[in-house]
Design an enzyme around this catalytic site. Structure first.
Site, short mmCIF file in Angstrom:
data_model
loop_
_atom_site.label_atom_id
_atom_site.label_comp_id
_atom_site.label_asym_id
_atom_site.label_seq_id
_atom_site.Cartn_x
_atom_site.Cartn_y
_atom_site.Cartn_z
N CYS A 1 15.86 79.87 41.44
CA CYS A 1 15.24 80.81 42.38
C CYS A 1 13.92 81.37 41.86
O CYS A 1 13.19 82.03 42.61
CB CYS A 1 16.21 81.94 42.71
SG CYS A 1 17.84 81.34 43.13
N HIS B 1 13.01 87.77 45.85
CA HIS B 1 13.95 86.68 46.14
C HIS B 1 15.07 87.19 47.05
O HIS B 1 15.62 88.27 46.83
CB HIS B 1 14.53 86.15 44.82
CG HIS B 1 15.63 85.17 45.03
ND1 HIS B 1 15.50 84.08 45.87
CD2 HIS B 1 16.89 85.12 44.53
CE1 HIS B 1 16.63 83.42 45.87
NE2 HIS B 1 17.49 84.02 45.08
N ASN C 1 20.09 82.52 51.28
CA ASN C 1 19.39 82.36 50.01
C ASN C 1 18.87 80.93 49.90
O ASN C 1 19.66 79.99 49.90
CB ASN C 1 20.40 82.68 48.90
CG ASN C 1 19.84 82.52 47.50
OD1 ASN C 1 18.78 81.96 47.31
ND2 ASN C 1 20.58 83.01 46.53
N1 ACO Z 1 34.84 85.23 53.37
C1 ACO Z 1 35.94 86.00 53.22
N2 ACO Z 1 36.45 86.33 52.02
C2 ACO Z 1 35.81 85.86 50.93
C3 ACO Z 1 34.68 85.04 51.02
C4 ACO Z 1 34.18 84.72 52.29
N3 ACO Z 1 33.10 83.95 52.49
N4 ACO Z 1 34.27 84.72 49.77
C5 ACO Z 1 35.13 85.32 48.91
N5 ACO Z 1 36.06 86.00 49.61
C6 ACO Z 1 37.17 86.80 49.10
C7 ACO Z 1 37.63 86.35 47.73
O1 ACO Z 1 38.55 85.30 47.84
C8 ACO Z 1 38.27 87.61 47.21
O2 ACO Z 1 39.54 87.74 47.76
P1 ACO Z 1 40.78 88.32 46.88
O3 ACO Z 1 40.36 89.71 46.50
O4 ACO Z 1 41.92 88.22 47.82
O5 ACO Z 1 40.85 87.41 45.69
C9 ACO Z 1 37.40 88.71 47.79
O6 ACO Z 1 36.72 88.14 48.91
C10 ACO Z 1 36.40 89.27 46.80
O7 ACO Z 1 35.71 88.17 46.19
P2 ACO Z 1 34.56 88.40 45.16
O8 ACO Z 1 33.98 87.10 44.72
O9 ACO Z 1 35.05 89.35 44.09
O10 ACO Z 1 33.52 89.13 46.09
P3 ACO Z 1 32.39 90.15 45.72
O11 ACO Z 1 32.74 91.44 46.29
O12 ACO Z 1 32.00 90.06 44.28
O13 ACO Z 1 31.20 89.55 46.57
C11 ACO Z 1 29.18 88.28 46.29
C12 ACO Z 1 30.72 88.24 46.30
C13 ACO Z 1 28.69 88.65 47.67
C14 ACO Z 1 28.68 86.89 45.92
C15 ACO Z 1 28.78 89.33 45.25
O14 ACO Z 1 29.38 89.09 44.01
C16 ACO Z 1 27.32 89.39 45.06
O15 ACO Z 1 26.63 90.00 45.85
N6 ACO Z 1 26.79 88.78 43.98
C17 ACO Z 1 25.40 88.73 43.69
C18 ACO Z 1 24.99 87.36 43.43
C19 ACO Z 1 24.33 86.68 44.58
O16 ACO Z 1 23.89 87.25 45.54
N7 ACO Z 1 24.26 85.40 44.42
C20 ACO Z 1 23.62 84.60 45.35
C21 ACO Z 1 22.98 83.46 44.72
S1 ACO Z 1 22.44 83.66 43.12
C22 ACO Z 1 20.82 83.73 43.08
O17 ACO Z 1 20.16 83.61 44.04
C23 ACO Z 1 20.26 83.96 41.76
#
Ligand code: ACO
Length: 320
Positions: free
Chosen positions: A111, A247, A277
């Site tokens: 990115c 980004h 993204n």
């Molecule tokens: N729909 C429904 N439920 C989902 C989905 C989905 N698409 N994806 C995951 N879940 C569920 C998981 O299974 C989990 O369920 P459980 O609690 O029963 O096990 C629950 O949601 C929570 O999952 P987490 O992975 O812990 O979700 P989190 O709250 O951390 O959110 C996210 C994930 C949005 C990716 C967050 O961690 C984040 O914002 N990270 C930042 C990184 C980012 O934005 N990366 C993008 C690309 S990286 C880059 O560009 C550098």
């Protein structure tokens, strides 16, 4: 002399896939995706390729700049999803544009690819090596996703953005770049593994894997720190900046960065709602959206910042 952006362009695939569309093919909801990321839709390549989108974005950027392909001395493409191992995407863009005077190569910085490209152009221009360059960020991330992994595939989209840069009186004031390979395991996509007749148990193809919470922590610490450092180097205060073009990974990351920089959220344009993204494509596509909305006037000071797999990060302060 400085490296100034004189034109922008972007291309998004014609197929738009909404969160509701995804609900029909996997166990997810619009509410989950929107509340955690801000993303509502993304564009997914069907016939388009990384090269074809890069070429379209480049043509529009050249037209916007009033520059002909033969004037280009350098073509750089930031991509982690090229069509081929070789030739490079940049060489294929050169061929399609008939930019016969350019040197062309790709940059693999996820990115941060567009920001790293800008850094190379800035250095080449400071050294007097080139006058006009094209930097592109182009991705077909949909092919690197495991479409059974709802935790990653809903976050990303496909597309390309491009900028034409010229050696002129005003432009980039400062740049900050960095990498931390030691933490690279939080966001990965394996390439082909060793898979020859001498290897026992050859592995299957694997796809993008992410520790979302670690990436989140990395982003909200590193982006404000790199923007602060770039502002300090440029001798520019944050309140002098018209737009912070970050980004587009996640709206919560952008809100956290705005808060840490003490700047109003209105200064942080977004298009992740429409695009998801797009890795190296995110920053130049958003820059093009802002430019084509007529929101940038000559003399405006803006910040561009990216962060991503590697880990990598980059920030630039520039005068439009
Ligand atoms: N729909 C429904 N439920 C989902 C989905 C989905 N698409 N994806 C995951 N879940 C569920 C998981 O299974 C989990 O369920 P459980 O609690 O029963 O096990 C629950 O949601 C929570 O999952 P987490 O992975 O812990 O979700 P989190 O709250 O951390 O959110 C996210 C994930 C949005 C990716 C967050 O961690 C984040 O914002 N990270 C930042 C990184 C980012 O934005 N990366 C993008 C690309 S990286 C880059 O560009 C550098």
């Amino acid at each position: 002399m400085a490296a100034g952006i004189i034109g922008t362009g972007s291309y998004l695939p014609s197929l738009t896939v909404s969160n509701q569309d995804l609900e029909k093919i996997m166990d997810t909801t619009d509410e989950w995706i929107k509340s955690r990321t801000g993303i509502e839709r993304r564009h997914i390549a069907v016939e388009e390729t990384t090269v074809s989108m890069a070429v379209e974005a480049a043509r529009l950027a050249l037209e916007n700049a009033g520059v002909s392909p033969s004037e280009l001395d350098l073509i750089l493409v930031g991509t982690i999803s090229p069509d081929h191992f070789f030739p490079s995407t940049a060489c294929e863009v050169q061929k399609a544009l008939a930019a016969e005077n350019a040197t062309a190569f790709d940059i693999s910085a996820a990115c941060s690819g567009f920001l790293f490209g800008l850094g190379i152009v800035n250095a080449y221009m400071a050294a007097g090596m080139i006058k006009t360059a094209l930097v592109i960020g182009a991705e077909t991330l949909s092919k690197l996703m495991d479409w059974n992994d709802r935790g990653t595939c809903v976050l990303f989209g496909d597309g390309a953005g491009a900028a034409v840069i010229r050696r002129q009186d005003e432009g980039i004031l400062s740049m900050v770049q960095g990498s931390d390979g030691g933490r690279g395991e939080v966001l990965t996509c394996e390439n082909r593994k060793v898979n020859n007749p001498y290897r026992k148990n050859p592995s299957d193809l694997s796809f993008t894997a992410m520790n979302g919470q670690e990436v989140y922590k990395f982003a909200v610490r590193t982006v404000p720190a790199s923007v602060d450092e770039a502002l300090m180097k440029a001798g520019v205060r944050a309140d002098e900046i018209k737009y912070f073009i970050l980004h587009q990974a996640n709206i919560r990351i952008i809100e956290a960065v705005a808060k840490r920089l003490g700047q109003p959220i209105e200064k942080f344009p977004t298009n992740l709602q429409e695009c998801g993204n797009i890795s190296a494509g995110s920053v130049p596509i958003l820059l093009d959206f802002v430019n084509r909305q007529g929101k940038l006037q000559k003399g405006d000071k803006i910040v561009l910042a990216g962060f991503g797999a590697g880990l990598t990060w980059g920030a630039a302060v520039l005068i439009w």
